[in-house]
Motif scaffolding. Structure first.
Motif, short mmCIF file in Angstrom:
data_model
loop_
_atom_site.label_atom_id
_atom_site.label_comp_id
_atom_site.label_asym_id
_atom_site.label_seq_id
_atom_site.Cartn_x
_atom_site.Cartn_y
_atom_site.Cartn_z
N GLU A 59 0.89 -1.21 -0.15
CA GLU A 59 -0.12 -0.08 0.15
C GLU A 59 1.14 1.20 0.02
O GLU A 59 1.65 1.26 0.81
CB GLU A 59 -0.82 0.07 1.15
N GLU A 60 0.72 2.03 -0.83
CA GLU A 60 1.22 3.41 -1.05
C GLU A 60 0.17 4.45 -0.64
O GLU A 60 -0.77 4.59 -1.15
CB GLU A 60 1.71 3.72 -2.47
N ARG A 61 0.58 5.19 0.59
CA ARG A 61 -0.13 6.41 0.92
C ARG A 61 0.63 7.64 0.99
O ARG A 61 2.19 7.50 0.98
CB ARG A 61 -0.71 6.17 2.35
N PRO A 62 0.27 8.93 0.95
CA PRO A 62 1.15 9.81 1.11
C PRO A 62 2.04 9.89 2.14
O PRO A 62 1.74 9.73 3.18
CB PRO A 62 0.07 11.24 0.90
N GLY A 63 3.60 9.77 1.91
CA GLY A 63 4.52 9.93 2.88
C GLY A 63 4.59 8.49 3.62
O GLY A 63 5.27 8.63 4.66
N GLU A 64 4.01 7.59 3.20
CA GLU A 64 3.99 6.07 3.91
C GLU A 64 3.69 4.95 2.94
O GLU A 64 3.04 5.12 1.99
CB GLU A 64 2.92 6.17 4.89
N VAL A 65 4.60 4.08 3.10
CA VAL A 65 4.43 2.91 2.44
C VAL A 65 4.05 1.48 3.38
O VAL A 65 4.72 1.59 4.62
CB VAL A 65 5.73 2.38 1.58
N GLU A 66 3.17 0.60 3.26
CA GLU A 66 2.84 -0.33 4.13
C GLU A 66 2.83 -1.60 3.29
O GLU A 66 2.25 -1.85 2.26
CB GLU A 66 1.59 -0.08 4.81
N VAL A 67 3.78 -2.61 3.92
CA VAL A 67 3.59 -3.97 3.14
C VAL A 67 3.05 -5.06 4.43
O VAL A 67 3.61 -5.11 5.22
CB VAL A 67 4.99 -4.45 2.78
N LYS A 68 2.01 -5.67 3.94
CA LYS A 68 1.59 -6.67 4.87
C LYS A 68 1.57 -7.95 4.25
O LYS A 68 0.97 -8.23 3.18
CB LYS A 68 0.09 -6.23 5.07
N VAL A 69 1.84 -8.92 5.12
CA VAL A 69 1.90 -10.38 4.50
C VAL A 69 1.30 -11.26 5.82
O VAL A 69 1.69 -11.51 6.63
CB VAL A 69 3.54 -11.07 4.34
N GLU A 70 0.21 -11.78 5.14
CA GLU A 70 -0.70 -12.32 6.12
C GLU A 70 -0.80 -14.00 5.63
O GLU A 70 -1.10 -14.28 4.26
CB GLU A 70 -1.83 -11.82 6.24
N LYS A 71 -1.06 -14.89 6.57
CA LYS A 71 -1.10 -16.15 6.32
C LYS A 71 -2.61 -16.13 5.83
O LYS A 71 -3.56 -15.61 6.30
CB LYS A 71 -1.36 -17.10 7.53
N LYS A 72 -2.93 -17.17 4.51
CA LYS A 72 -4.22 -17.38 4.14
C LYS A 72 -4.79 -18.73 4.55
O LYS A 72 -3.83 -19.56 5.05
CB LYS A 72 -4.04 -17.79 2.52
N GLY A 73 -6.08 -18.54 4.76
CA GLY A 73 -6.95 -19.83 5.04
C GLY A 73 -6.66 -20.07 6.71
O GLY A 73 -6.57 -19.53 7.51
#
Length: 148
Positions: A59-73
């Motif tokens: 996710e790119e937001r003004p002044g900020e980047v977020e990377v999320k890695v979640e388990k599926k299932g």
């Protein structure tokens, strides 16, 4: 015999003075500050089915980047190993970072801003951090050098 594996590379828009957030359910993390702008994220795993096991969001937001890695299932699938997963991240050196991994070590260096490093298992090594540092591990050593 060739090892089957996964490699995901992403270049994200992040200006100097911004914030980088990583929240991941697996993996060791290395984050390094450098000159220039933009965040580069390389995720490698020795599993070729990594992308079917994890939901990966950039996710790119003004002044900020977020990377999320979640388990599926469901949790029952989780007895099989998630393999050796590694994040190598480059950000502008004056980026505030917030790193949270549920497994694996965290290495952070050359960051000239506030850094929060949190792992549920693994060592933390922080060097050349020019801001407030919070390092928290539920298992593993913490090594700190040259923190201002």
């Amino acid at each position: 015999e060739r090892t089957r594996s996964t490699r995901i590379e992403r270049d994200l828009d992040l200006q100097s003075g911004g914030k980088f957030i990583l929240d991941t359910a697996a993996g060791a993390v290395e984050i390094v500050g450098g000159a220039g702008s933009g965040a580069r994220v390389v995720i490698t795993s020795d599993r070729d089915d990594f992308e079917s096991m994890f939901d990966i969001k950039f996710e790119e937001r003004p002044g900020e980047v977020e990377v999320k890695v979640e388990k599926k299932g469901s949790f029952t699938k989780w007895f099989k190993s998630s393999g050796k997963t590694r994040f190598v991240i480059e950000v502008p050196e004056s980026t505030e970072v917030d790193i949270d991994t549920s497994g694996g070590s965290i290495t952070a260096k050359n960051l000239n801003a506030k850094a929060r490093l949190d792992t549920s298992g693994g060592a933390i090594r922080a060097s050349y951090i020019g801001g407030e540092l919070l390092a928290d591990t539920s298992g593993g050593s913490i090594t700190i050098e040259e923190v201002d």
